[in-house]
Design an enzyme around this catalytic site. Structure first.
Site, PDB file in Angstrom:
ATOM      1  N   ASP A   1     -12.380  -6.614  -3.011  1.00 32.13           N
ATOM      2  CA  ASP A   1     -13.186  -7.747  -2.804  1.00 32.13           C
ATOM      3  C   ASP A   1     -14.268  -7.177  -2.343  1.00 32.13           C
ATOM      4  OD1 ASP A   1     -11.151  -7.732  -0.154  1.00 32.13           O
ATOM      5  OD2 ASP A   1     -13.157  -8.012   0.243  1.00 32.13           O
TER       6      ASP A   1
ATOM      7  N   GLU B   1       0.780  -1.002  -0.038  1.00 33.75           N
ATOM      8  CA  GLU B   1       0.010   0.078  -0.021  1.00 33.75           C
ATOM      9  C   GLU B   1       0.871   1.313   0.069  1.00 33.75           C
ATOM     10  OE1 GLU B   1      -4.074  -1.856   2.154  1.00 33.75           O
ATOM     11  OE2 GLU B   1      -2.373  -1.105   3.470  1.00 33.75           O
TER      12      GLU B   1
HETATM   13  N1  ADE Z   1      -9.400  -5.183   3.320  1.00 30.63           N
HETATM   14  C1  ADE Z   1      -9.517  -5.546   2.099  1.00 30.63           C
HETATM   15  N2  ADE Z   1     -10.571  -6.431   2.178  1.00 30.63           N
HETATM   16  C2  ADE Z   1     -11.433  -6.494   3.099  1.00 30.63           C
HETATM   17  C3  ADE Z   1     -12.328  -7.217   4.010  1.00 30.63           C
HETATM   18  N3  ADE Z   1     -13.075  -8.160   3.264  1.00 30.63           N
HETATM   19  N4  ADE Z   1     -12.345  -7.170   5.233  1.00 30.63           N
HETATM   20  C4  ADE Z   1     -11.410  -6.388   5.864  1.00 30.63           C
HETATM   21  N5  ADE Z   1     -10.455  -5.572   5.706  1.00 30.63           N
HETATM   22  C5  ADE Z   1     -10.254  -5.651   4.167  1.00 30.63           C
END
Ligand code: ADE
Length: 232
Positions: free
Chosen positions: A200, A13
């Site tokens: 996601d 990041e």
């Molecule tokens: N960072 C990226 N995706 C995430 C998720 N599904 N839950 C928590 N932190 C995240």
């Protein structure tokens, strides 16, 4: 004179931002490396905090105490809780709050830290607008939403949990540091903004999606940050 603290939880990041900065010094504290220097002519301190709320909060306090930062930007990735936010898209914080704090038995709202006086932490409006303009400039194909970040020490990868978080907290994305960065910034009176690219959908597909998309998503967020620091 502004000095901008830029926090990412993971190396991917912040790696691009570090490679683009002119480094004048590196300091170590609490297991974190603080890179001081300039990025696009702006004075910055870039740091990988580590994952989760405690790491994020410690990092903010060090940026406040040892580097006297005037602004804080948290860059990274998140799971989408908003049907309009697809993988790669950007969420810019209007507010941030915890989804794993529960003192409701004493009459507090879900997510509210007792005796603090606020349930959610408002991001700096000017920083949020700057982030939106930079996003339109550097990530023109992406959808950027100004909304609510919800944070907890959990990776959300279950459709039922996602559904509960949406109905209880009305978050636009879920991640693991933003509200702690916001909380620390709030207590130290430092304007902040959280920028998250979606890696996601925070449901049962997250375990498969996340490793595929995390790097590209992290770089969307970092590209935006590299542009916006010029205007702060
Ligand atoms: N960072 C990226 N995706 C995430 C998720 N599904 N839950 C928590 N932190 C995240």
């Amino acid at each position: 004179m502004s000095r901008i603290g830029i926090i990412g939880a993971m190396e991917l990041e912040v790696d691009k931002l570090k490679s683009e900065m002119d480094i004048s010094g590196i300091a170590n504290k609490a297991g974190m490396e603080f890179f001081q220097g300039t990025l696009q002519g702006a004075e910055v301190v870039i740091v990988r905090s580590g994952i989760g709320k405690v790491n994020a909060a410690l990092c903010v306090q060090i940026l406040a105490d040892d580097f006297q930062v005037t602004h804080i930007i948290n860059t990274g990735v998140a799971g989408s809780l908003n049907a309009k936010l697809d993988i790669g898209d950007i969420l810019i914080s209007k507010t941030a709050l915890y989804h794993d704090v529960d003192a409701t038995i004493f009459g507090y709202l879900p997510g509210e830290v007792p005796q603090l006086g606020t349930r959610e932490f408002p991001a700096d409006e000017r920083l949020a607008q700057l982030a939106k303009s930079s996003c339109e400039k550097v990530n023109p194909g992406l959808h950027a939403v100004i909304g609510r970040v919800i944070s907890g020490d959990q990776f959300i990868s279950d459709g039922a949990v996602k559904k509960r978080l949406i109905s209880e907290f009305h978050g636009d994305c879920a991640e693991m540091e933003g509200a702690a960065v916001a909380h620390g910034s709030y207590l130290n009176h430092i304007p902040f903004v959280i920028i998250r690219a979606i890696s996601d959908k925070a449901d049962n597909s997250a375990q498969v999606e996340y490793p595929v998309f995390e790097k590209a998503a992290a770089h969307h967020s970092a590209r935006l940050v590299a542009d916006m620091v010029r205007s702060i």
